[in-house]
Design an enzyme around this catalytic site. Structure first.
Site, PDB file in Angstrom:
ATOM      1  N   CYS A   1       4.059   2.316   2.128  1.00 42.83           N
ATOM      2  CA  CYS A   1       3.176   1.228   1.706  1.00 42.83           C
ATOM      3  C   CYS A   1       2.336   0.703   2.867  1.00 42.83           C
ATOM      4  O   CYS A   1       1.149   0.398   2.710  1.00 42.83           O
ATOM      5  CB  CYS A   1       3.986   0.065   1.131  1.00 42.83           C
ATOM      6  SG  CYS A   1       5.074   0.483  -0.241  1.00 42.83           S
ATOM      7  N   ASP A   2       2.965   0.579   4.028  1.00 41.85           N
ATOM      8  CA  ASP A   2       2.342  -0.179   5.116  1.00 41.85           C
ATOM      9  C   ASP A   2       2.056   0.619   6.383  1.00 41.85           C
ATOM     10  O   ASP A   2       1.451   0.090   7.322  1.00 41.85           O
ATOM     11  CB  ASP A   2       3.247  -1.367   5.484  1.00 41.85           C
ATOM     12  CG  ASP A   2       3.488  -2.282   4.293  1.00 41.85           C
ATOM     13  OD1 ASP A   2       2.565  -2.443   3.479  1.00 41.85           O
ATOM     14  OD2 ASP A   2       4.604  -2.829   4.185  1.00 41.85           O
TER      15      ASP A   2
ATOM     16  N   CYS B   1       8.865  -0.662   3.717  1.00 41.22           N
ATOM     17  CA  CYS B   1       8.229   0.467   3.043  1.00 41.22           C
ATOM     18  C   CYS B   1       7.188   1.113   3.947  1.00 41.22           C
ATOM     19  O   CYS B   1       6.060   0.616   4.069  1.00 41.22           O
ATOM     20  CB  CYS B   1       7.586  -0.005   1.731  1.00 41.22           C
ATOM     21  SG  CYS B   1       6.684   1.284   0.861  1.00 41.22           S
TER      22      CYS B   1
END
Length: 324
Positions: free
Chosen positions: A136-137, A133
């Site tokens: 997300c990261d 992701c």
């Protein structure tokens, strides 16, 4: 007992909930305890969803869908389904908490899961440099060298997004051409931070406490080499989440749930399916939302037929008694 239970909280699930709630079916939507919103929660700019000419962030779009579903009366439960019992007129849904819910119909809209490489170091370093992701990261890789594995639209989107943070983004692809759409390819090729490594596959993720690189195998001559990295993002596709219905619902050769033509009707009466779990081809937010609409309408018609049958039954029984 509920009239309808919806399993899944992506575009298909929430759209089905909106339609079912507006039909006064008082749906219960069971969302995951940790992954509410489906794949759009991992998407940045959504440019092709009708009604948003300037684009919209994936998480914002899903928040609006949830708000709309709740506005019309959908009850949302944050838990994980651990078992389904789909035989007979009453369907049972078992949750991780141990609670059980019964319904006359079930709409199964669980979407798909990220596909893994199944190589050494992947699981061990998940969360320590290995990710599925970018949204997300990506923030954690400012001025770092990272790589994206894959050759489709998702991989190109991930790579392009990650250039906002990383100093260098490698795209590793096992072939010498991409399967991504033309516009996604053009964006990636035009980005000076992206470098393509062709005819290569990752055979191992390297590192102790965090990712330090990957081992590559050339798919043409088989030679091995190491590529120093700070992070690895895997974008090689998805698999439909059908594990709860194996040996209960008929599946297709592609592993998706079989449905009758353009309907959402599965091989079990009163069980309907929608979204990526039935779609191995298009897998778009708008097509998932459309199939969620179909599922809600199919469930509504099924329930109406049940009601009509129950109303007619006493008269038929009475006629038999009179004839007897």
């Amino acid at each position: 007992m509920r009239q309808v239970i919806i399993i899944g909280s992506g575009p298909a699930g929430f759209t089905a909930a909106i339609y079912a709630a507006r039909a006064n079916l008082k749906p219960l939507l069971i969302a995951s305890s940790v992954e509410v919103g489906g794949e759009l929660m991992n998407t940045t700019e959504v440019e092709n969803f009708p009604g948003f000419p300037e684009g919209i962030q994936g998480p914002e779009l899903m928040a609006k869908m949830q708000e709309q579903a709740e506005k019309f009366g959908t009850e949302i439960l944050y838990d994980d389904v651990t078992a389904l019992h789909l035989e007979g007129p009453v369907k049972r849904v078992v949750l991780g908490s141990g609670a059980e819910h019964e319904a006359q119909t079930v709409i199964y809209a669980t979407g798909s899961a990220y596909r893994k490489l199944d190589i050494a170091g992947e699981e061990r370093l998940s969360g320590y440099g290995v990710s599925w992701c970018a949204t997300c990261d990506g923030f954690f890789f400012r001025e770092k060298a990272i790589a994206v594995v894959g050759g489709g639209d998702s991989a190109m989107e991930e790579a392009t997004f990650l250039t906002r943070f990383a100093s260098k983004v490698y795209v590793i692809h096992r072939k010498d051409s991409l399967r991504a759409s033309k516009i996604m390819q053009e964006r990636a090729f035009a980005n000076e931070k992206i470098e393509f490594i062709w005819n290569s596959e990752v055979t191992e993720v390297l590192g102790g406490d965090s990712v330090t690189g990957v081992q590559l195998r050339n798919t043409v001559d088989g030679t091995l080499s190491d590529l120093p990295l700070d992070g690895l993002f895997i974008a090689i596709g998805n698999d439909p989440r059908t594990h709860l219905v194996h040996e209960q619902l008929e599946l297709t050769d592609a592993g998706t749930i079989w449905v009758d033509g353009r309907s959402s009707r599965t091989s079990k009466p009163g069980v309907f399916a929608a979204g990526d779990v039935i779609d191995p081809t298009y897998r778009q937010a708008i097509t998932a939302a459309g199939s969620g609409t179909v599922a809600a309408l199919d469930a509504e018609h099924f329930l109406a037929d049940l009601e009509d049958a129950s109303v007619e039954m006493p008269a038929a029984e009475a006629a038999e008694i009179i004839v007897g």
